[in-house]
Design a protein around this motif. Structure first.
Motif: not given
Length: 102
Positions: A33-50
């Motif tokens: 679970x943690x390993x999958x979250x490590x590369x999970x996509x994130x949204x927001x204004x600065x998605x790369x930083x998030x």
């Protein structure tokens, strides 16, 4: 048996992962679970930083989880090993005064 000395709770959005509440049967599931979250996509204004921050936090949680597992294994090997040696000694040589092997 609980994995001891793991004190990291990771909160990502509304999902909370408590690394301390992992038992031996669930360690691999929690790791995946943690390993999958490590590369999970994130949204927001600065998605790369998030995404980078999330990866760092999840990596820290994984390291803490694995360190806790290793510490618990060391304790089990040392404490269990000494206990097993003492029991074997008392079984193999009752009253013969054999010196301990440890």
């Amino acid at each position: 048996m609980q994995v001891a000395d793991v004190e990291t709770t990771l909160t990502l959005g509304t999902q909370e992962l408590d690394a301390e509440a992992v038992d031996w049967q669930a360690v691999e599931v929690r790791f995946n679970e943690l390993n999958a979250l490590r590369t999970a996509p994130r949204g927001g204004l600065n998605a790369s930083r998030a995404r980078e921050e999330q990866g760092e936090r999840v990596a820290d949680a994984i390291v803490t989880l694995l360190d806790g597992c290793q510490a618990a294994c060391r304790r089990l090997l040392i404490e269990g090993g000494l206990k097993a040696l003492k029991l074997k000694e008392s079984y193999d040589s009752p009253g013969f005064g054999v010196s301990p092997a440890y």
